[in-house]
Design an enzyme around this catalytic site. Structure first.
Site, PDB file in Angstrom:
ATOM      1  N   GLU A 195       0.811  -1.223   0.000  1.00  0.00           N
ATOM      2  CA  GLU A 195       0.000   0.000   0.000  1.00  0.00           C
ATOM      3  C   GLU A 195       0.843   1.272   0.000  1.00  0.00           C
ATOM      4  O   GLU A 195       0.414   2.322  -0.480  1.00  0.00           O
ATOM      5  CB  GLU A 195      -0.969   0.017   1.182  1.00  0.00           C
ATOM      6  CG  GLU A 195      -2.107  -0.990   1.068  1.00  0.00           C
ATOM      7  CD  GLU A 195      -1.762  -2.355   1.636  1.00  0.00           C
ATOM      8  OE1 GLU A 195      -0.569  -2.623   1.909  1.00  0.00           O
ATOM      9  OE2 GLU A 195      -2.690  -3.173   1.813  1.00  0.00           O
ATOM     10  N   PHE A 220     -11.864  -6.979  14.014  1.00  0.00           N
ATOM     11  CA  PHE A 220     -10.793  -7.482  13.153  1.00  0.00           C
ATOM     12  C   PHE A 220     -10.355  -6.405  12.152  1.00  0.00           C
ATOM     13  O   PHE A 220     -11.175  -5.816  11.472  1.00  0.00           O
ATOM     14  CB  PHE A 220     -11.276  -8.735  12.412  1.00  0.00           C
ATOM     15  CG  PHE A 220     -10.253  -9.266  11.435  1.00  0.00           C
ATOM     16  CD1 PHE A 220      -9.020  -9.723  11.886  1.00  0.00           C
ATOM     17  CD2 PHE A 220     -10.525  -9.278  10.075  1.00  0.00           C
ATOM     18  CE1 PHE A 220      -8.075 -10.194  10.983  1.00  0.00           C
ATOM     19  CE2 PHE A 220      -9.579  -9.756   9.168  1.00  0.00           C
ATOM     20  CZ  PHE A 220      -8.351 -10.205   9.629  1.00  0.00           C
ATOM     21  N   GLN A 221      -9.059  -6.145  12.093  1.00  0.00           N
ATOM     22  CA  GLN A 221      -8.469  -5.151  11.191  1.00  0.00           C
ATOM     23  C   GLN A 221      -9.022  -3.754  11.399  1.00  0.00           C
ATOM     24  O   GLN A 221      -9.171  -2.975  10.465  1.00  0.00           O
ATOM     25  CB  GLN A 221      -8.608  -5.588   9.723  1.00  0.00           C
ATOM     26  CG  GLN A 221      -7.792  -6.843   9.452  1.00  0.00           C
ATOM     27  CD  GLN A 221      -7.545  -7.115   7.990  1.00  0.00           C
ATOM     28  OE1 GLN A 221      -8.406  -6.878   7.155  1.00  0.00           O
ATOM     29  NE2 GLN A 221      -6.374  -7.620   7.664  1.00  0.00           N
ATOM     30  N   LYS A 237     -17.606  -0.593   6.125  1.00  0.00           N
ATOM     31  CA  LYS A 237     -18.027  -1.598   5.153  1.00  0.00           C
ATOM     32  C   LYS A 237     -19.533  -1.585   4.904  1.00  0.00           C
ATOM     33  O   LYS A 237     -19.988  -1.771   3.775  1.00  0.00           O
ATOM     34  CB  LYS A 237     -17.586  -2.988   5.634  1.00  0.00           C
ATOM     35  CG  LYS A 237     -17.791  -4.065   4.572  1.00  0.00           C
ATOM     36  CD  LYS A 237     -17.102  -5.368   4.935  1.00  0.00           C
ATOM     37  CE  LYS A 237     -17.269  -6.379   3.816  1.00  0.00           C
ATOM     38  NZ  LYS A 237     -16.600  -7.647   4.106  1.00  0.00           N
ATOM     39  N   MET A 277      24.321   9.233   1.935  1.00  0.00           N
ATOM     40  CA  MET A 277      24.079  10.500   2.627  1.00  0.00           C
ATOM     41  C   MET A 277      24.404  10.373   4.112  1.00  0.00           C
ATOM     42  O   MET A 277      24.948  11.287   4.730  1.00  0.00           O
ATOM     43  CB  MET A 277      22.622  10.921   2.405  1.00  0.00           C
ATOM     44  CG  MET A 277      22.288  12.310   2.900  1.00  0.00           C
ATOM     45  SD  MET A 277      23.347  13.560   2.166  1.00  0.00           S
ATOM     46  CE  MET A 277      22.358  14.105   0.791  1.00  0.00           C
TER      47      MET A 277
HETATM   48  C1  LIG Z   1      18.346  14.827   1.517  1.00  0.00           C
HETATM   49  C2  LIG Z   1      17.616  16.111   1.282  1.00  0.00           C
HETATM   50  C3  LIG Z   1      18.325  17.276   1.067  1.00  0.00           C
HETATM   51  C4  LIG Z   1      17.671  18.460   0.770  1.00  0.00           C
HETATM   52  N1  LIG Z   1      18.410  19.574   0.464  1.00  0.00           N
HETATM   53  C5  LIG Z   1      17.784  20.671  -0.025  1.00  0.00           C
HETATM   54  C6  LIG Z   1      18.521  21.779  -0.550  1.00  0.00           C
HETATM   55  O1  LIG Z   1      19.740  21.795  -0.566  1.00  0.00           O
HETATM   56  N2  LIG Z   1      17.830  22.818  -1.066  1.00  0.00           N
HETATM   57  C7  LIG Z   1      16.449  22.839  -1.099  1.00  0.00           C
HETATM   58  O2  LIG Z   1      15.885  23.799  -1.626  1.00  0.00           O
HETATM   59  N3  LIG Z   1      15.744  21.835  -0.574  1.00  0.00           N
HETATM   60  C8  LIG Z   1      16.371  20.749  -0.063  1.00  0.00           C
HETATM   61  N4  LIG Z   1      15.615  19.701   0.414  1.00  0.00           N
HETATM   62  C9  LIG Z   1      14.148  19.804   0.379  1.00  0.00           C
HETATM   63  C10 LIG Z   1      13.589  20.512   1.612  1.00  0.00           C
HETATM   64  O3  LIG Z   1      13.538  19.610   2.671  1.00  0.00           O
HETATM   65  C11 LIG Z   1      12.164  21.072   1.329  1.00  0.00           C
HETATM   66  O4  LIG Z   1      11.323  20.034   0.914  1.00  0.00           O
HETATM   67  C12 LIG Z   1      12.137  22.117   0.254  1.00  0.00           C
HETATM   68  O5  LIG Z   1      13.188  23.040   0.403  1.00  0.00           O
HETATM   69  C13 LIG Z   1      10.816  22.867   0.288  1.00  0.00           C
HETATM   70  O6  LIG Z   1      10.599  23.489  -0.925  1.00  0.00           O
HETATM   71  P1  LIG Z   1       9.652  24.748  -1.081  1.00  0.00           P
HETATM   72  O7  LIG Z   1      10.085  25.833  -0.166  1.00  0.00           O
HETATM   73  O8  LIG Z   1       9.597  25.030  -2.519  1.00  0.00           O
HETATM   74  O9  LIG Z   1       8.261  24.303  -0.482  1.00  0.00           O
HETATM   75  P2  LIG Z   1       7.149  23.255  -0.871  1.00  0.00           P
HETATM   76  O10 LIG Z   1       7.190  22.172   0.135  1.00  0.00           O
HETATM   77  O11 LIG Z   1       7.146  22.889  -2.290  1.00  0.00           O
HETATM   78  O12 LIG Z   1       5.888  24.150  -0.492  1.00  0.00           O
HETATM   79  C14 LIG Z   1       5.269  24.958  -1.405  1.00  0.00           C
HETATM   80  C15 LIG Z   1       4.900  26.306  -0.813  1.00  0.00           C
HETATM   81  O13 LIG Z   1       4.129  26.973  -1.793  1.00  0.00           O
HETATM   82  C16 LIG Z   1       2.835  27.249  -1.306  1.00  0.00           C
HETATM   83  N5  LIG Z   1       1.883  27.015  -2.378  1.00  0.00           N
HETATM   84  C17 LIG Z   1       1.354  25.862  -2.795  1.00  0.00           C
HETATM   85  N6  LIG Z   1       0.518  26.064  -3.821  1.00  0.00           N
HETATM   86  C18 LIG Z   1       0.518  27.385  -4.062  1.00  0.00           C
HETATM   87  C19 LIG Z   1      -0.154  28.223  -4.989  1.00  0.00           C
HETATM   88  N7  LIG Z   1      -0.990  27.732  -5.909  1.00  0.00           N
HETATM   89  N8  LIG Z   1       0.074  29.555  -4.949  1.00  0.00           N
HETATM   90  C20 LIG Z   1       0.902  30.074  -4.005  1.00  0.00           C
HETATM   91  N9  LIG Z   1       1.573  29.335  -3.116  1.00  0.00           N
HETATM   92  C21 LIG Z   1       1.386  28.011  -3.142  1.00  0.00           C
HETATM   93  C22 LIG Z   1       2.636  26.355  -0.116  1.00  0.00           C
HETATM   94  O14 LIG Z   1       1.724  26.948   0.785  1.00  0.00           O
HETATM   95  C23 LIG Z   1       4.051  26.223   0.437  1.00  0.00           C
HETATM   96  O15 LIG Z   1       4.341  27.295   1.298  1.00  0.00           O
HETATM   97  C24 LIG Z   1      16.270  18.500   0.748  1.00  0.00           C
HETATM   98  C25 LIG Z   1      15.545  17.344   1.013  1.00  0.00           C
HETATM   99  C26 LIG Z   1      16.209  16.142   1.251  1.00  0.00           C
HETATM  100  C27 LIG Z   1      15.395  14.922   1.482  1.00  0.00           C
HETATM  101  C1  LIG Z   2      12.467   5.692   5.037  1.00  0.00           C
HETATM  102  C2  LIG Z   2      13.749   6.390   5.355  1.00  0.00           C
HETATM  103  N1  LIG Z   2      14.597   5.876   6.288  1.00  0.00           N
HETATM  104  C3  LIG Z   2      15.749   6.503   6.570  1.00  0.00           C
HETATM  105  C4  LIG Z   2      16.101   7.666   5.948  1.00  0.00           C
HETATM  106  C5  LIG Z   2      17.422   8.374   6.273  1.00  0.00           C
HETATM  107  N2  LIG Z   2      18.297   8.385   5.086  1.00  0.00           N
HETATM  108  C6  LIG Z   2      18.408   9.458   4.272  1.00  0.00           C
HETATM  109  S1  LIG Z   2      19.416   9.216   2.970  1.00  0.00           S
HETATM  110  C7  LIG Z   2      19.763   7.638   3.464  1.00  0.00           C
HETATM  111  C8  LIG Z   2      20.681   6.776   2.674  1.00  0.00           C
HETATM  112  C9  LIG Z   2      20.157   6.426   1.341  1.00  0.00           C
HETATM  113  O1  LIG Z   2      21.016   5.492   0.738  1.00  0.00           O
HETATM  114  P1  LIG Z   2      20.944   5.193  -0.809  1.00  0.00           P
HETATM  115  O2  LIG Z   2      19.544   4.972  -1.222  1.00  0.00           O
HETATM  116  O3  LIG Z   2      21.908   4.129  -1.148  1.00  0.00           O
HETATM  117  O4  LIG Z   2      21.369   6.575  -1.443  1.00  0.00           O
HETATM  118  P2  LIG Z   2      22.817   7.294  -1.463  1.00  0.00           P
HETATM  119  O5  LIG Z   2      22.776   8.338  -0.400  1.00  0.00           O
HETATM  120  O6  LIG Z   2      23.848   6.266  -1.208  1.00  0.00           O
HETATM  121  O7  LIG Z   2      22.886   7.888  -2.823  1.00  0.00           O
HETATM  122  C10 LIG Z   2      19.081   7.349   4.661  1.00  0.00           C
HETATM  123  C11 LIG Z   2      19.164   6.073   5.383  1.00  0.00           C
HETATM  124  C12 LIG Z   2      15.174   8.177   5.007  1.00  0.00           C
HETATM  125  N3  LIG Z   2      15.399   9.333   4.375  1.00  0.00           N
HETATM  126  N4  LIG Z   2      14.027   7.519   4.714  1.00  0.00           N
END
Ligand SMILES: Cc1cc2nc3c(=O)[nH]c(=O)nc-3n(C[C@H](O)[C@H](O)[C@H](O)COP(=O)(O)OP(=O)(O)OC[C@H]3O[C@@H](n4cnc5c(N)ncnc54)[C@H](O)[C@@H]3O)c2cc1C
Ligand SMILES: Cc1ncc(C[n+]2csc(CCOP(=O)(O)OP(=O)(O)O)c2C)c(N)n1
Ligand SMILES: [Mg+2]
Lengths: 572, 163
Positions: free
Chosen positions: A50, A112-113, A162, A479
């Site tokens: 799911e 159940f469930q 259900k 990472m």
């Molecule tokens: C490993 C990892 C590393 C990351 N590193 C970075 C990084 O280096 N740089 C980075 O930028 N992010 C990074 N992120 C992502 C970060 O965590 C956020 O998800 C991201 O920065 C949020 O993007 P955003 O501000 O565009 O917001 P979003 O989450 O896309 O939110 C959208 C915003 O727009 C508004 N909105 C929605 N619809 C409308 C509309 N129709 N009109 C007006 N407003 C609207 C919402 O209210 C909200 O405030 C990383 C994520 C991971 C998993």
């Molecule tokens: C469900 C979940 N568990 C744990 C994490 C923490 N986490 C972020 S990046 C990462 C490693 C990912 O490894 P891989 O898919 O091999 O990518 P790589 O960074 O090596 O490119 C982990 C464990 C996560 N983001 N999501």
């Protein structure tokens, strides 16, 4: 037309224009599955877990802008869906999730469930409903779609006991054309006074900067954003969620900002005097240390959600409204005005930016004997002519995909930013491929992430989804390893991926094509060969340099001007 | 700063848990929360007393407004308002203070609403400060039980929270 609850649900989805439902059957939804049987209007995609149903619906929604629809059973079906619901919630993705529930008379008896789906999903949905009465079913579905797709979008759960779908009980049905809710009326039109103030502030800028995010993609406002940016002549950066909303190959684009953003994007943020934030939410990955965020800037913020405004960073000119409408209003005023920005100041600003650009912050070793992950993404970009839909999982590979695949169009880059959900990439790619069967769809992943929803290779065979999986196999939770190298003196606790499967054989076992690529010189040919196999899913297992790190990097809690450029080139 | 936020919300099952869940999920303070249906049975009115910096209060009101079931919201503390809380205090009157407690209840305009040989139950309405003061005025060893409703409030004059 007299229909049972199950039939009403399916008929409603058809009337709503829903193409696909991603789901998995079970006791509480058997009546609904019986209504699905033998009809072709709403196509049901049977996933293998799911969680994957929610990610696939989510991928479909991100690529098309239409709501994704999920159908799961009560109890474990609902709990398995939670990760995907939370993923969609954090990134504001429109979805409607139908969960089966135990029959009304036994709710609350530990039947159940039974699980309290409304309670358990409450913190990670935009809204949810329990349908207690068959006569309310159609109206509730209408509300669910309306709430999911308007204002700041998000997932909505509809929990259906259900007995409500009992085939023996039929009532008249007609599609509810209108919906009105006194308690829910999102503001979409920006306030004219605020818009005027914003335009004046922009005209007075000497070092303007645009920071735009996922809200632009969600609003479908790429054209307006592009016109607006060209008119101002300023640099523009996108968040991870906003990539593609402004063409990455355009010279005004300075790359992504934030923790793994470019030097020029982050420095422009740090030095600008007017910051225009558009549909972005000042996330901590983006702002770094709040006290040092844009220290000299007046900040304008356009966002449809008032709660996004001044949440972490106080802004000077808030504009609540839909990006598209607000930008249209701003463009009207600006185009009609004879004012212009100070062109001399702009030239100086660009000279400064070009100097930052000349650091070439994304440079990597091109002469290596080992496959560099960055070069795999570059090759992917070339082989697909920059025209693919790219989904990704979470980790280093995600950052390299964001940095090196230059998205010129919105809705093409599909990743979990807010929740950072490993396991997202493959099922999301299924949703995208179903929406756009003729487009190139690549899933950039890591050997760890891909194993979190690997079972979906089976779904891909059943529905003939020729996705190309680009596995950047570094045998590490890369990472995690990177953080352990930087901040835990190289104590690599539990970040080595031992006992990996043979991905080639695994792909073959699922009826697909597998390829292992170990030499840099083989990367391009393998990629071409894979994309030439139009009707096969190909699992490309690239054995990459294990020690490669993602640069640039701003450590959590540091300012935009305090970046690591690479292991040799330290703090900028 | 202490704020009193009044909300009109759809009288739906689960509406209360959405508000309570919001406060716990976002780590907002909650001093008291009262809720009851209004003259329009489809609406409930909730009064929340909370504390926080101006930024936090702004976020609280925005996040509450964002809840789909919330129809309308008012921060009573932004204008003139009246607040009241009801308390029932059961006192041990074994000993020599029976007269004294009666006098004290009168001073605070409380009513003694239940009497036994050994107890008084005093009903008291007022601001929460007044109730605090009453409780403080009595030696704690004589207090058997205190029930407080939490604050509810209404704006003064023309200002009102209604549809
Ligand atoms: C490993 C990892 C590393 C990351 N590193 C970075 C990084 O280096 N740089 C980075 O930028 N992010 C990074 N992120 C992502 C970060 O965590 C956020 O998800 C991201 O920065 C949020 O993007 P955003 O501000 O565009 O917001 P979003 O989450 O896309 O939110 C959208 C915003 O727009 C508004 N909105 C929605 N619809 C409308 C509309 N129709 N009109 C007006 N407003 C609207 C919402 O209210 C909200 O405030 C990383 C994520 C991971 C998993
Ligand atoms: C469900 C979940 N568990 C744990 C994490 C923490 N986490 C972020 S990046 C990462 C490693 C990912 O490894 P891989 O898919 O091999 O990518 P790589 O960074 O090596 O490119 C982990 C464990 C996560 N983001 N999501
Ligand atoms: Mg890895």
């Amino acid at each position: 037309m007299e229909l049972s609850g199950g039939e009403i649900l399916i008929q409603y989805l058809k009337d709503e224009g829903v193409e696909y439902v991603f789901g998995y059957p079970g006791g509480a939804v058997l009546h609904i599955y019986d209504a699905i049987y033998g009809q072709e209007d709403v196509k049901h995609v049977l996933v293998r877990h799911e969680q994957a149903a929610t990610h696939a619906a989510d991928g479909y929604a991100r690529a098309t802008g239409k709501p994704g629809v999920v159908l799961v059973t009560s109890g474990p079906g609902a709990t398995n869906a939670i990760t995907g619901i939370a993923t969609a919630y954090m990134d504001s993705i429109p979805m409607v999730i139908i969960t089966g529930q135990v029959p009304s008379p036994v709710i609350g008896s530990d039947a159940f469930q039974e699980v309290d789906a409304v309670g358990i999903t409450r913190p990670c949905v935009k809204h949810n409903f329990l349908v207690k009465d068959l006569s309310k079913l159609a109206e509730t579905l209408k509300k669910a779609f309306y709430i999911a797709t308007t204002g700041r979008p998000g997932p909505v759960v509809v929990d259906i006991p259900k007995d409500v779908t009992d085939p023996a009980i039929k009532i008249p049905y007609s599609y509810p054309k209108n919906v009105s809710m006194r308690s829910y009326n999102p503001v979409v039109k920006g306030h004219p006074v605020q818009i005027k103030r914003a335009v004046e502030t922009i005209f007075s800028a000497k070092r303007p900067m645009i920071y735009s995010g996922g809200g632009v993609v969600l609003s479908g406002a790429s054209n307006e954003l592009t016109e607006f940016t060209r008119l101002i002549g300023s640099p523009i950066t996108n968040t991870l969620m906003g990539l593609g909303a402004y063409p990455a190959t355009d010279k005004q684009f300075v790359g992504m900002l934030g923790m793994h953003g470019t030097y020029e994007a982050n420095m422009s943020m740090h030095e600008c005097d007017v910051l225009i934030a558009i549909g972005a939410r000042f996330d901590d990955r983006v702002t770094g240390k709040l006290e040092q965020f844009c220290p000299t800037a007046k900040i304008i913020h356009i966002d449809v959600d008032p709660a996004s405004i001044s949440k972490t960073v106080r802004v000077d000119i808030p504009i609540v409204g839909d990006v598209k409408l607000v930008l249209q209003d701003m463009l009207k005023i600006m185009n009609a005005s004879d004012k212009k920005l100070d062109q001399e100041a702009l030239q100086k600003w660009w000279a400064q930016i070009d100097e930052w650009r000349s650091k070439d912050c994304l440079a990597f070793d091109r002469g290596s004997e080992l496959i560099k992950p960055q070069s795999v993404i570059e090759t992917l970009y070339q082989v697909t002519n920059g025209d693919a839909f790219v989904t990704s999982d979470v980790g280093q590979h995600q950052m390299w995909a964001a940095q090196f695949y230059k998205f010129d169009q919105p809705n093409r880059w599909i990743n979990s930013g807010g929740l950072g959900t490993m396991g997202f990439g493959l099922p999301a790619a299924m949703g995208v491929k179903l929406a756009y069967p003729d487009a190139h769809v690549a899933c950039v992943t890591g050997e760890a992430s891909i194993q979190m929803c690997i079972q979906e290779l089976s779904t891909c065979l059943q529905y003939r989804l020729p996705i190309k999986i680009v596995n950047l196999n570094n045998r590490y939770l890369g990472m995690v390893r990177q953080w352990q190298e930087f901040f835990y003196e190289g104590r690599y606790s539990m970040s080595y991926m031992d006992a990996l499967p043979d991905f080639v054989k695994l792909a073959e076992a699922y009826g697909h094509v597998g390829m292992r690529i170990e030499k840099p010189s083989d990367v391009e040919a393998a990629m071409k060969e894979a994309f030439a196999m139009k009707d096969r899913l190909v699992f490309l297992d690239f054995i990459t340099d294990q020690t490669e790190n993602v640069y640039p990097m701003i450590e959590a809690g540091k300012g935009h001007h305090e970046m690591h450029l690479s292991s040799e080139r330290e703090l900028a | 700063m202490r704020h009193i936020i009044s909300i009109l919300m759809e009288n739906e099952a689960g509406a209360l848990s959405r508000v309570a869940g919001l406060f716990s999920a976002r780590a907002y303070n909650i001093e008291s929360l009262t809720v009851a249906p209004t003259e329009d049975p489809s609406l409930s009115r909730m009064t929340i007393v909370t504390t926080g910096s101006e930024e936090i209060i702004e976020q609280i009101t925005k996040q509450l407004n964002k809840l789909v079931d919330v129809v309308k919201l008012m921060d009573l503390t932004e204008g003139e308002h009246i607040e009241r809380e009801l308390a029932m205090v059961k006192l041990n009157t074994n000993g020599r203070y029976r007269e004294e407690f009666k006098r004290l209840a009168d001073i605070f305009r409380g009513n003694i609403i239940d009497v036994t040989d050994s107890t008084y139950t005093v009903e008291l309405t007022g601001t929460d400060e007044k109730i605090d003061a009453f409780i403080k005025a009595i030696d704690s060893q004589y207090i058997l039980e205190v029930v407080r409703t939490g604050v509810s409030g209404i704006a003064r004059g023309e200002r009102r929270l209604s549809l």
